[in-house]
Design a protein around this motif. Structure first.
Motif, PDB file in Angstrom:
ATOM      1  N   ARG A   1       0.886  -1.212   0.077  1.00 41.45           N
ATOM      2  CA  ARG A   1      -0.002  -0.019  -0.172  1.00 41.45           C
ATOM      3  C   ARG A   1       0.864   1.189  -0.039  1.00 41.45           C
ATOM      4  O   ARG A   1       0.458   2.283  -0.487  1.00 41.45           O
ATOM      5  CB  ARG A   1      -0.994  -0.074   1.254  1.00 41.45           C
ATOM      6  CG  ARG A   1      -2.038  -0.963   1.112  1.00 41.45           C
ATOM      7  CD  ARG A   1      -3.331  -0.684   2.033  1.00 41.45           C
ATOM      8  NE  ARG A   1      -3.198  -0.525   3.308  1.00 41.45           N
ATOM      9  CZ  ARG A   1      -3.920   0.072   4.114  1.00 41.45           C
ATOM     10  NH1 ARG A   1      -4.984   0.570   3.780  1.00 41.45           N
ATOM     11  NH2 ARG A   1      -3.493  -0.212   5.345  1.00 41.45           N
ATOM     12  N   GLY A   2       2.022   1.241   0.640  1.00 39.38           N
ATOM     13  CA  GLY A   2       3.042   2.284   0.731  1.00 39.38           C
ATOM     14  C   GLY A   2       3.401   2.704  -0.623  1.00 39.38           C
ATOM     15  O   GLY A   2       4.179   3.729  -0.813  1.00 39.38           O
ATOM     16  N   GLN A   3       3.600   1.702  -1.599  1.00 39.20           N
ATOM     17  CA  GLN A   3       4.096   2.062  -2.937  1.00 39.20           C
ATOM     18  C   GLN A   3       3.081   2.316  -4.024  1.00 39.20           C
ATOM     19  O   GLN A   3       3.566   2.468  -5.020  1.00 39.20           O
ATOM     20  CB  GLN A   3       5.447   1.161  -3.256  1.00 39.20           C
ATOM     21  CG  GLN A   3       5.044  -0.196  -3.118  1.00 39.20           C
ATOM     22  CD  GLN A   3       4.203  -0.850  -4.568  1.00 39.20           C
ATOM     23  OE1 GLN A   3       5.148  -0.557  -5.603  1.00 39.20           O
ATOM     24  NE2 GLN A   3       3.361  -1.413  -4.402  1.00 39.20           N
ATOM     25  N   ALA A   4       1.814   1.773  -3.833  1.00 35.99           N
ATOM     26  CA  ALA A   4       0.972   1.674  -4.896  1.00 35.99           C
ATOM     27  C   ALA A   4       0.504   2.648  -5.522  1.00 35.99           C
ATOM     28  O   ALA A   4      -0.114   2.487  -6.865  1.00 35.99           O
ATOM     29  CB  ALA A   4      -0.252   0.732  -4.311  1.00 35.99           C
ATOM     30  N   ILE A   5       0.699   3.788  -4.970  1.00 37.64           N
ATOM     31  CA  ILE A   5      -0.109   5.305  -5.490  1.00 37.64           C
ATOM     32  C   ILE A   5       0.814   5.605  -6.604  1.00 37.64           C
ATOM     33  O   ILE A   5       0.460   6.456  -7.383  1.00 37.64           O
ATOM     34  CB  ILE A   5      -0.065   6.177  -4.140  1.00 37.64           C
ATOM     35  CG1 ILE A   5      -0.737   7.508  -4.655  1.00 37.64           C
ATOM     36  CG2 ILE A   5       1.370   6.488  -3.742  1.00 37.64           C
ATOM     37  CD1 ILE A   5      -0.832   8.653  -3.699  1.00 37.64           C
TER      38      ILE A   5
ATOM     39  N   VAL B   1      -0.948   4.929   2.485  1.00 39.01           N
ATOM     40  CA  VAL B   1       0.125   5.776   1.388  1.00 39.01           C
ATOM     41  C   VAL B   1       1.193   6.007   2.628  1.00 39.01           C
ATOM     42  O   VAL B   1       2.421   5.799   2.102  1.00 39.01           O
ATOM     43  CB  VAL B   1      -0.601   6.763   0.781  1.00 39.01           C
ATOM     44  CG1 VAL B   1       0.476   7.660   0.267  1.00 39.01           C
ATOM     45  CG2 VAL B   1      -1.602   6.693   0.003  1.00 39.01           C
ATOM     46  N   MET B   2       1.161   6.383   3.769  1.00 40.08           N
ATOM     47  CA  MET B   2       1.815   6.658   4.769  1.00 40.08           C
ATOM     48  C   MET B   2       1.574   6.045   6.141  1.00 40.08           C
ATOM     49  O   MET B   2       0.480   5.653   6.427  1.00 40.08           O
ATOM     50  CB  MET B   2       1.762   8.233   5.187  1.00 40.08           C
ATOM     51  CG  MET B   2       2.382   9.218   4.283  1.00 40.08           C
ATOM     52  SD  MET B   2       2.229  10.697   4.799  1.00 40.08           S
ATOM     53  CE  MET B   2       2.831  11.724   3.565  1.00 40.08           C
ATOM     54  N   THR B   3       2.811   5.715   6.845  1.00 42.22           N
ATOM     55  CA  THR B   3       2.640   4.985   8.367  1.00 42.22           C
ATOM     56  C   THR B   3       3.614   5.840   8.988  1.00 42.22           C
ATOM     57  O   THR B   3       4.735   5.544   9.293  1.00 42.22           O
ATOM     58  CB  THR B   3       2.889   3.637   8.391  1.00 42.22           C
ATOM     59  OG1 THR B   3       2.076   2.909   7.263  1.00 42.22           O
ATOM     60  CG2 THR B   3       2.565   3.045   9.568  1.00 42.22           C
ATOM     61  N   ASN B   4       3.096   7.003   9.619  1.00 46.03           N
ATOM     62  CA  ASN B   4       4.016   7.819  10.443  1.00 46.03           C
ATOM     63  C   ASN B   4       3.464   8.574  11.358  1.00 46.03           C
ATOM     64  O   ASN B   4       4.158   9.396  12.074  1.00 46.03           O
ATOM     65  CB  ASN B   4       4.762   8.847   9.300  1.00 46.03           C
ATOM     66  CG  ASN B   4       3.847   9.919   8.703  1.00 46.03           C
ATOM     67  OD1 ASN B   4       2.520   9.656   8.755  1.00 46.03           O
ATOM     68  ND2 ASN B   4       4.311  10.897   8.171  1.00 46.03           N
ATOM     69  N   MET B   5       2.048   8.291  11.744  1.00 47.14           N
ATOM     70  CA  MET B   5       1.556   8.995  12.812  1.00 47.14           C
ATOM     71  C   MET B   5       2.495   8.943  14.095  1.00 47.14           C
ATOM     72  O   MET B   5       2.546   9.824  15.020  1.00 47.14           O
ATOM     73  CB  MET B   5       0.173   8.212  13.373  1.00 47.14           C
ATOM     74  CG  MET B   5      -0.875   8.246  12.126  1.00 47.14           C
ATOM     75  SD  MET B   5      -1.550   9.721  11.971  1.00 47.14           S
ATOM     76  CE  MET B   5      -2.945   9.850  13.138  1.00 47.14           C
TER      77      MET B   5
END
Ligand SMILES: C[S@@+](CC[C@H](N)C(=O)[O-])C[C@H]1O[C@@H](n2cnc3c(N)ncnc32)[C@H](O)[C@@H]1O
Length: 220
Positions: A11-15, A183-187
């Protein structure tokens, strides 16, 4: 086996579709860096100019914008491009054809490069915030990169932090929305955890915050 974590990684690179990459420099590196993350992309370009070497690996290449515009110390550097997404690799390879780059399609969390000649610099610009997990689990990336660097080699890059920096209303909104979409995981990514991971693998390191972004380097 496709694990939950592998799905998150995808999911992090699919965009990064061809059409998104066509607009990437203008929207992400132009508008978002300046007005949402409040770290105009010239700061990242300066980081490249300071640390890029004649023997460089770039991980999470996107469109290859920074490699296209940075000043390499020689006219014919060895350049290797790594990304999980074939569109990013195709776009950056074409753009950087003049350097005849080596190309590796690989997940940075699972790098396997046995037998490959080591590098003097490795960049991971705007990549850590795309990876699943916490800064602690993302730290494996630094461990893997360390093993690819020659003695005295340097890793450098930038990432958007979800915590512990002065994120304004718009930055918080887009971080939230991008985390919801995967798209991001950074919370939970903050300055201390980034510094801890760098210090664990590199005897010399530095992190500088500009707006929502941390610009960092570590020397082996
Ligand atoms: C935000 S873009 C950054 C592009 C470029 N470095 C820049 O700063 O403009 C993130 C890039 O990392 C790639 N990427 C995301 N997750 C990855 C992973 N697990 N392994 C390798 N590349 C990945 C994406 O395909 C995309 O090309």
């Amino acid at each position: 086996m496709v694990t939950e974590n592998m799905n998150d990684t995808k999911r992090g690179q699919a965009i990064y579709t061809k059409s998104f990459l066509a607009l990437y420099d203008l929207t992400v590196l132009g508008f978002f860096c300046s007005f949402i993350w409040r770290c105009p992309s010239h700061h990242i370009l300066e980081l490249y100019d300071q640390h890029v070497s004649k023997n460089h690996l770039d991980i999470g290449v996107g469109t290859g914008y920074f490699l296209d515009h940075c000043r390499f110390p020689v006219s014919n550097p060895r350049l290797a491009l790594m990304d999980l997404n074939p569109n990013s690799l195709m776009k950056s390879r074409e753009r950087l054809e003049r350097y005849n780059p080596e190309v590796y399609r690989m997940n940075v969390l699972e790098i396997e490069m046995a037998g490959i000649q080591h590098f003097d610099s490795v960049a991971l610009t705007n990549l850590l915030h795309c990876l699943p997990g916490t800064m602690k689990t993302k730290g494996i990336v630094f461990e893997k990169i360390r093993s690819l660097l020659n003695p005295g080699g340097v890793v450098f890059g930038s990432t958007i932090l979800g915590k512990g920096v002065d994120n304004n209303f718009l930055a918080k909104y887009f971080i939230n929305a991008n985390n919801t979409r995967g798209v991001m995981t950074n919370m939970q990514d903050d300055l201390d955890s980034l510094m801890n991971e760098l210090e664990q693998y590199f005897p010399e390191s530095s992190v500088k915050v500009i707006g929502s972004m941390a610009l960092f380097w570590g020397k082996k």
